[in-house]
Design an enzyme around this catalytic site. Structure first.
Site, PDB file in Angstrom:
ATOM      1  N   GLN A 100      31.126  34.890  53.610  1.00  0.00           N
ATOM      2  CA  GLN A 100      31.515  36.274  53.906  1.00  0.00           C
ATOM      3  C   GLN A 100      31.045  37.160  52.757  1.00  0.00           C
ATOM      4  OE1 GLN A 100      35.629  37.060  53.246  1.00  0.00           O
ATOM      5  NE2 GLN A 100      35.786  38.570  54.862  1.00  0.00           N
ATOM      6  N   SER A 103      33.038  41.860  49.694  1.00  0.00           N
ATOM      7  CA  SER A 103      33.457  42.490  48.435  1.00  0.00           C
ATOM      8  C   SER A 103      32.271  42.838  47.544  1.00  0.00           C
ATOM      9  CB  SER A 103      34.368  41.550  47.643  1.00  0.00           C
ATOM     10  OG  SER A 103      35.473  41.175  48.391  1.00  0.00           O
ATOM     11  N   GLU A 218      41.003  36.591  59.479  1.00  0.00           N
ATOM     12  CA  GLU A 218      41.056  35.877  58.195  1.00  0.00           C
ATOM     13  C   GLU A 218      42.506  35.631  57.782  1.00  0.00           C
ATOM     14  OE1 GLU A 218      38.883  37.837  55.090  1.00  0.00           O
ATOM     15  OE2 GLU A 218      39.789  36.649  53.497  1.00  0.00           O
ATOM     16  N   GLU A 353      49.660  43.378  46.880  1.00  0.00           N
ATOM     17  CA  GLU A 353      50.000  44.811  46.930  1.00  0.00           C
ATOM     18  C   GLU A 353      49.441  45.432  48.212  1.00  0.00           C
ATOM     19  OE1 GLU A 353      48.657  43.270  44.307  1.00  0.00           O
ATOM     20  OE2 GLU A 353      50.278  43.373  42.842  1.00  0.00           O
TER      21      GLU A 353
HETATM   22  C1  LIG Z   1      39.552  32.770  45.732  1.00  0.00           C
HETATM   23  C2  LIG Z   1      38.932  34.035  46.248  1.00  0.00           C
HETATM   24  C3  LIG Z   1      37.954  33.959  47.233  1.00  0.00           C
HETATM   25  C4  LIG Z   1      37.350  35.133  47.683  1.00  0.00           C
HETATM   26  N1  LIG Z   1      36.359  35.016  48.623  1.00  0.00           N
HETATM   27  C5  LIG Z   1      35.720  36.124  49.060  1.00  0.00           C
HETATM   28  C6  LIG Z   1      34.632  36.014  49.980  1.00  0.00           C
HETATM   29  O1  LIG Z   1      34.257  34.940  50.426  1.00  0.00           O
HETATM   30  N2  LIG Z   1      33.987  37.146  50.336  1.00  0.00           N
HETATM   31  C7  LIG Z   1      34.349  38.373  49.893  1.00  0.00           C
HETATM   32  O2  LIG Z   1      33.738  39.345  50.298  1.00  0.00           O
HETATM   33  N3  LIG Z   1      35.369  38.519  48.992  1.00  0.00           N
HETATM   34  C8  LIG Z   1      36.056  37.419  48.569  1.00  0.00           C
HETATM   35  N4  LIG Z   1      37.083  37.538  47.650  1.00  0.00           N
HETATM   36  C9  LIG Z   1      37.368  38.842  47.079  1.00  0.00           C
HETATM   37  C10 LIG Z   1      38.689  39.449  47.507  1.00  0.00           C
HETATM   38  O3  LIG Z   1      38.627  39.911  48.815  1.00  0.00           O
HETATM   39  C11 LIG Z   1      39.013  40.557  46.488  1.00  0.00           C
HETATM   40  O4  LIG Z   1      39.227  39.959  45.237  1.00  0.00           O
HETATM   41  C12 LIG Z   1      40.230  41.362  46.900  1.00  0.00           C
HETATM   42  O5  LIG Z   1      39.980  42.103  48.052  1.00  0.00           O
HETATM   43  C13 LIG Z   1      40.697  42.290  45.764  1.00  0.00           C
HETATM   44  O6  LIG Z   1      39.645  43.087  45.326  1.00  0.00           O
HETATM   45  P1  LIG Z   1      39.285  43.219  43.775  1.00  0.00           P
HETATM   46  O7  LIG Z   1      39.202  41.833  43.208  1.00  0.00           O
HETATM   47  O8  LIG Z   1      38.091  44.095  43.666  1.00  0.00           O
HETATM   48  O9  LIG Z   1      40.550  43.902  43.103  1.00  0.00           O
HETATM   49  P2  LIG Z   1      40.888  45.463  43.100  1.00  0.00           P
HETATM   50  O10 LIG Z   1      40.737  45.984  44.490  1.00  0.00           O
HETATM   51  O11 LIG Z   1      40.083  46.114  42.056  1.00  0.00           O
HETATM   52  O12 LIG Z   1      42.407  45.462  42.726  1.00  0.00           O
HETATM   53  C14 LIG Z   1      42.861  45.417  41.370  1.00  0.00           C
HETATM   54  C15 LIG Z   1      44.390  45.545  41.394  1.00  0.00           C
HETATM   55  O13 LIG Z   1      44.769  46.835  41.937  1.00  0.00           O
HETATM   56  C16 LIG Z   1      45.671  46.660  43.020  1.00  0.00           C
HETATM   57  N5  LIG Z   1      45.413  47.658  44.060  1.00  0.00           N
HETATM   58  C17 LIG Z   1      44.213  48.044  44.547  1.00  0.00           C
HETATM   59  N6  LIG Z   1      44.365  48.957  45.523  1.00  0.00           N
HETATM   60  C18 LIG Z   1      45.698  49.152  45.674  1.00  0.00           C
HETATM   61  C19 LIG Z   1      46.477  49.983  46.520  1.00  0.00           C
HETATM   62  N7  LIG Z   1      45.906  50.774  47.439  1.00  0.00           N
HETATM   63  N8  LIG Z   1      47.827  49.932  46.409  1.00  0.00           N
HETATM   64  C20 LIG Z   1      48.426  49.096  45.484  1.00  0.00           C
HETATM   65  N9  LIG Z   1      47.718  48.313  44.635  1.00  0.00           N
HETATM   66  C21 LIG Z   1      46.373  48.325  44.742  1.00  0.00           C
HETATM   67  C22 LIG Z   1      45.363  45.268  43.562  1.00  0.00           C
HETATM   68  O14 LIG Z   1      46.484  44.743  44.267  1.00  0.00           O
HETATM   69  C23 LIG Z   1      45.057  44.498  42.274  1.00  0.00           C
HETATM   70  O15 LIG Z   1      46.248  44.066  41.665  1.00  0.00           O
HETATM   71  C24 LIG Z   1      37.733  36.388  47.177  1.00  0.00           C
HETATM   72  C25 LIG Z   1      38.734  36.462  46.199  1.00  0.00           C
HETATM   73  C26 LIG Z   1      39.336  35.307  45.741  1.00  0.00           C
HETATM   74  C27 LIG Z   1      40.407  35.411  44.689  1.00  0.00           C
END
Ligand SMILES: Cc1cc2nc3c(=O)[nH]c(=O)nc-3n(C[C@H](O)[C@H](O)[C@H](O)COP(=O)(O)OP(=O)(O)OC[C@H]3O[C@@H](n4cnc5c(N)ncnc54)[C@H](O)[C@@H]3O)c2cc1C
Length: 371
Positions: A100, A103, A218, A353
């Site tokens: 996928q 991100s 998902e 969150e």
């Molecule tokens: C093990 C694992 C596998 C993954 N596999 C995939 C994959 O195959 N393909 C893919 O595309 N992605 C994948 N991801 C990515 C995953 O979807 C993102 O990590 C997730 O959506 C969070 O985005 P970010 O890491 O950019 O954090 P951010 O969005 O930057 O968030 C940082 C912090 O801010 C908080 N936050 C952000 N927005 C809000 C809001 N509106 N209200 C309250 N709090 C908020 C979050 O909760 C978090 O604590 C994977 C992640 C993990 C951990």
């Protein structure tokens, strides 16, 4: 008299005592709720019967989760008949692995801010930019990809949904080594990658609607099997492990640890009941409520996974600190690996969150958070 649907599964199992994923897929037993010819168009009761009869079959939950759980439902929702014929057979028989590509470094929770660019060029699209956290991208044949094909009035406009051949020239995949020592996900770079026009799913600009189909599927899929999104030990295995062997020898005399243990036991039962309720909604076609419930379940189950593995770790005392991991020996000590991996549970698949925002808005009817 045995129900005819039950009898049908039993006689099939007699003829196929150790079915492979491909056998299950061909018989429609892997995804019985999918329409024919891909599934059996099974209603709620039929699905529960099949699930019951196949309870002992390990290949029921195959490794290719992203193909079956994410890409397949989206192709059924938005793919053309030709696209379904092209990709669903390889998803069902497990011959094609999927990843996928959603991100980006600046677009995780706020996925609609994605910037990966897709420019039209003749019949093709040309893709440039970066994705991150792409689970299994280094092992996959195909990827589901969101890209920006135009700039619209809002960030949700102009996003399009593609299936991408991962062997296309111009794709560079860099491994990310996790704190488990293993490599689960990757950074994926696109340098003018050409994607044929017939890999666009739905209409140009229809990507956000289809992304919501993928993300809903998902969250429902992340609920089966082990406590680590279906991987690792099940809740029953965790609780049994806590009550046996060296973990039990020192006796549960510490009042704080006893409370932690009973909380874990309580939560395990609550999550089990919630899962059944969610399953009932999903199989009876109440997808909207099932998806909102999936967020409640995910919030609880992810913290449960962390709690139970932390408790195992603590109970192991000094021995628990000795677990080692590297890429080759991943999974050798499931409790150590599981403890480290469990930190990711409340982030991936939408953070806790973000799940709470969904619960507030869709189930409780609270005002939408300002965009
Ligand atoms: C093990 C694992 C596998 C993954 N596999 C995939 C994959 O195959 N393909 C893919 O595309 N992605 C994948 N991801 C990515 C995953 O979807 C993102 O990590 C997730 O959506 C969070 O985005 P970010 O890491 O950019 O954090 P951010 O969005 O930057 O968030 C940082 C912090 O801010 C908080 N936050 C952000 N927005 C809000 C809001 N509106 N209200 C309250 N709090 C908020 C979050 O909760 C978090 O604590 C994977 C992640 C993990 C951990």
């Amino acid at each position: 008299m045995v129900d005819a649907r039950r009898a049908a599964v039993r006689s099939w199992l007699e003829a196929n005592p150790q079915p492979t994923q491909a056998d299950l897929g061909r018989a429609g037993y892997l995804t019985p709720h999918w329409p024919e010819p891909w599934g059996l168009g099974a209603d709620a009761e039929h699905q529960l019967i099949i699930d019951d009869e196949l309870a002992g079959v390990e290949t029921r939950f195959p490794h290719s989760a992203i193909g079956l759980g994410w890409a397949g439902p989206t192709l059924l929702a938005g793919g053309s008949p030709e696209q379904r014929d092209r990709w669903l057979p390889g998803i069902l028989d497990g011959s094609e692995m999927w990843c996928q590509l959603f991100s980006e470094p600046e677009a995780g929770s706020d996925l609609a801010s994605l910037r990966l660019d897709a420019e039209p060029d003749g019949d093709d699209w040309v893709i440039s930019g970066q994705k991150i956290w792409s689970t299994w991208a280094n092992e996959s044949d195909w990827g589901i990809l969101l890209a920006r094909t135009s700039r619209g009035a809002t960030k949700y406009d102009g996003i399009s949904y593609f299936c991408l051949d991962m062997s296309s020239p111009g794709i560079e995949i860099r491994k990310i080594i996790e704190m488990t020592g293993g490599n689960h996900f990757n950074e994926t770079f696109f340098n003018e990658v050409r994607v044929p026009g017939d890999c666009l799913i739905g209409q140009e600009g229809d990507g956000w609607r289809l992304a919501k189909v993928t993300l809903g599927a998902e969250r429902l899929s992340l609920s089966e099997g082990g406590v680590l999104w279906g991987m690792g030990p099940t809740a029953e295995e965790c609780l049994a492990h806590l009550q046996t062997g060296t973990l039990h020898n020192s006796a549960w005399t510490d009042p704080v640890e006893r409370q932690r243990f009973s909380s874990v036991a309580n939560d395990s039962e609550i999550i089990r009941l919630l899962s059944l309720r969610m399953l009932e909604m999903a199989v009876s076609g109440d997808t909207a409520h099932a998806q909102a419930f999936a967020s409640i379940r995910k919030c609880l189950a992810d913290v449960f996974g962390q709690d139970v593995l932390s408790l195992v770790k603590d109970r192991r005392g000094a021995e628990g600190m000795l677990g080692t991991q590297d890429e080759q020996t991943e999974h050798t000590d499931v409790w150590h690996w599981g403890y480290l991996f469990s930190r990711a549970l409340t982030i991936g698949g939408g953070t806790s969150e973000v799940q709470r925002n969904i619960i507030g808005e869709r189930l409780l009817g609270l005002p939408r958070e300002p965009s």
